[in-house]
Design a protein around this motif. Sequence first.
Motif, PDB file in Angstrom:
ATOM      1  N   CYS A  99       0.808  -1.219   0.000  1.00  0.00           N
ATOM      2  CA  CYS A  99       0.000   0.000   0.000  1.00  0.00           C
ATOM      3  C   CYS A  99       0.848   1.280   0.000  1.00  0.00           C
ATOM      4  O   CYS A  99       0.353   2.338  -0.422  1.00  0.00           O
ATOM      5  N   ARG A 100       2.080   1.218   0.438  1.00  0.00           N
ATOM      6  CA  ARG A 100       2.912   2.430   0.469  1.00  0.00           C
ATOM      7  C   ARG A 100       3.251   2.924  -0.941  1.00  0.00           C
ATOM      8  O   ARG A 100       3.669   4.063  -1.125  1.00  0.00           O
ATOM      9  N   PHE A 101       3.068   2.074  -1.950  1.00  0.00           N
ATOM     10  CA  PHE A 101       3.350   2.465  -3.327  1.00  0.00           C
ATOM     11  C   PHE A 101       2.089   2.775  -4.132  1.00  0.00           C
ATOM     12  O   PHE A 101       2.180   3.255  -5.256  1.00  0.00           O
ATOM     13  N   CYS A 102       0.908   2.473  -3.574  1.00  0.00           N
ATOM     14  CA  CYS A 102      -0.319   2.504  -4.386  1.00  0.00           C
ATOM     15  C   CYS A 102      -1.291   3.605  -3.950  1.00  0.00           C
ATOM     16  O   CYS A 102      -1.692   3.660  -2.791  1.00  0.00           O
ATOM     17  N   PRO A 103      -1.705   4.453  -4.888  1.00  0.00           N
ATOM     18  CA  PRO A 103      -2.665   5.525  -4.569  1.00  0.00           C
ATOM     19  C   PRO A 103      -4.100   5.224  -5.017  1.00  0.00           C
ATOM     20  O   PRO A 103      -4.947   6.105  -4.996  1.00  0.00           O
ATOM     21  N   MET A 104      -4.377   3.985  -5.434  1.00  0.00           N
ATOM     22  CA  MET A 104      -5.650   3.702  -6.105  1.00  0.00           C
ATOM     23  C   MET A 104      -6.894   3.963  -5.254  1.00  0.00           C
ATOM     24  O   MET A 104      -7.943   4.319  -5.772  1.00  0.00           O
ATOM     25  N   CYS A 105      -6.812   3.774  -3.922  1.00  0.00           N
ATOM     26  CA  CYS A 105      -7.998   3.972  -3.076  1.00  0.00           C
ATOM     27  C   CYS A 105      -8.109   5.412  -2.560  1.00  0.00           C
ATOM     28  O   CYS A 105      -9.026   5.731  -1.807  1.00  0.00           O
ATOM     29  N   LYS A 106      -7.184   6.241  -2.994  1.00  0.00           N
ATOM     30  CA  LYS A 106      -7.174   7.629  -2.523  1.00  0.00           C
ATOM     31  C   LYS A 106      -8.496   8.338  -2.783  1.00  0.00           C
ATOM     32  O   LYS A 106      -8.975   9.127  -1.971  1.00  0.00           O
ATOM     33  N   VAL A 107      -9.119   8.010  -3.898  1.00  0.00           N
ATOM     34  CA  VAL A 107     -10.339   8.685  -4.316  1.00  0.00           C
ATOM     35  C   VAL A 107     -11.498   8.459  -3.348  1.00  0.00           C
ATOM     36  O   VAL A 107     -12.437   9.261  -3.286  1.00  0.00           O
TER      37      VAL A 107
END
Length: 375
Positions: free
Chosen positions: A13-21
Motif C-alpha cells: 500500500c505504500r506504493f499505491c494511490p488507487m484507493c485515494k479517491v
Amino acid sequence: MLIEKYRKTIEACRFCPMCKVVCTVGNITKNEANYPRGKALILFTILKKMREFDEDIVERIYQCAICGLCKDWCISDYDIPELIMAARADIVNSGKIPSRVLKIYENIRKTENPYAMVNDEKISAVLDKEIRETGKRAKILYFIGDTAFSHPEIFEATIKIFNYTGIDFTILPKKNRGVELLYQLGFRKEAKRLAKENAEVINEADAEVLVTSDADEYLAFKREYPRLGASLNPDIKIMHITEYINLLLQKNKLSFSRKINKSVTYHDPSSLGRYLGIHEPPREVIKAIPGIEFKGMKWNRSRARSCGASGGLLFTNPEIAAKAAENIIDEATEIGAEIVVTASPLCRQSVGDCKKLRNSSIEVYDIAELIVKAF
C-alpha cells in the motif's frame, strides 16, 4: 509489534494511490499522511525502526474512520482497516495514548459508555420494567448498546415494536457497552474483558435470539467476540434489529396502519453494510411502509460513504466526522430525499448533528423511529 502481521499490506500500500479517491478522512483533510498510502508509508518507517510512534504519527493513526472503503475499493484486497487497528493497539501497548483517546477509555470503564453519562430516572424506569429476574427465560434478549445514552428514543422505539407485535422479550440486565469501540481504538485487553463478561451473562440468559439496535456492537458480536475468545452459545441466533423486523414482516407478524408520504433514503452504516453485508433487510423494511417513496443514494451498499461515525472518529476527531456527515446530507439533498434513515445510533448521531448545524430541512431517523411512526 502487531503491525508486523500486516507487513505485506504495508509494503504494497505504500506504493499505491488507487484507493485515494474514496478515503473518508484524506479527502476531507487533504493531508497526504491521512490517505491509506500515507499511513502505510508511516508504518513502514516504524517497521524498519527508522522512526518511533511520536505525537504526529499517533495523530495520523487515529485520524481514520476505519470505514473499510479503501479495502472494498482495493483490487488486491489489502486490509488497511485491520492494519490501522493493529497500529492503534501497538500505540496503546507503548503507552503513547493521546489524551482524548484515553478519556474515551476511562469513560467506558467508569460509566459503561463513551459519553460519561449515567441513566436518568426516565431511562431507568423503562429498563427496569423490561428486565426479567434471572432464570426467567424470554425468546428475545435485547442488547441496547450505547443507544440508551446517545439516543434513548431509539431503544424506546424498539421496545414499542416488540410490545406492538407481542414479542416475548427481555433486556440484558448487565451490559458492557463499547466492546467494538474499545477494540477499534486499540484497547484490546479491556475489550476482551468486557466481551467475556457479556458472553457469560448472555449465555446464562438462555434466549433463542439476541437482538441489538447497535450496528457496532452487532459487529463486535459477529467479529470481535470470536477473536477475543468470548464464546457465545452457538444456539443463540444473533440478529440486528433490521434483520429481525424484516423477518417479522415476512412472517406477517408485523403490519403498518399509517402512511408516511415522504421520500426516504437509507444510509448504510459501515459496520452493518460494508463489514457484514447487511444491505437489503433495512431497505426492505423501509419499502414496506405505506406511502414511502424510496430513493437510493448514489454511493450505497458496500460503496456507501462514511458519515464519520465509525472507528472512534466521532469522539477523537469530531470536526472531521462532521465534514464526513455533510457528504451524506449533501447526497440526500441532491437526490431529493426528505428523510435520511440509518440503522446505527452513531450514524444517527453524526448525520443528525450535521443536519442541525446546517439547518437542513431533512429529517434524520433511526429505522426503529421510522417504523413506530407507521403504527
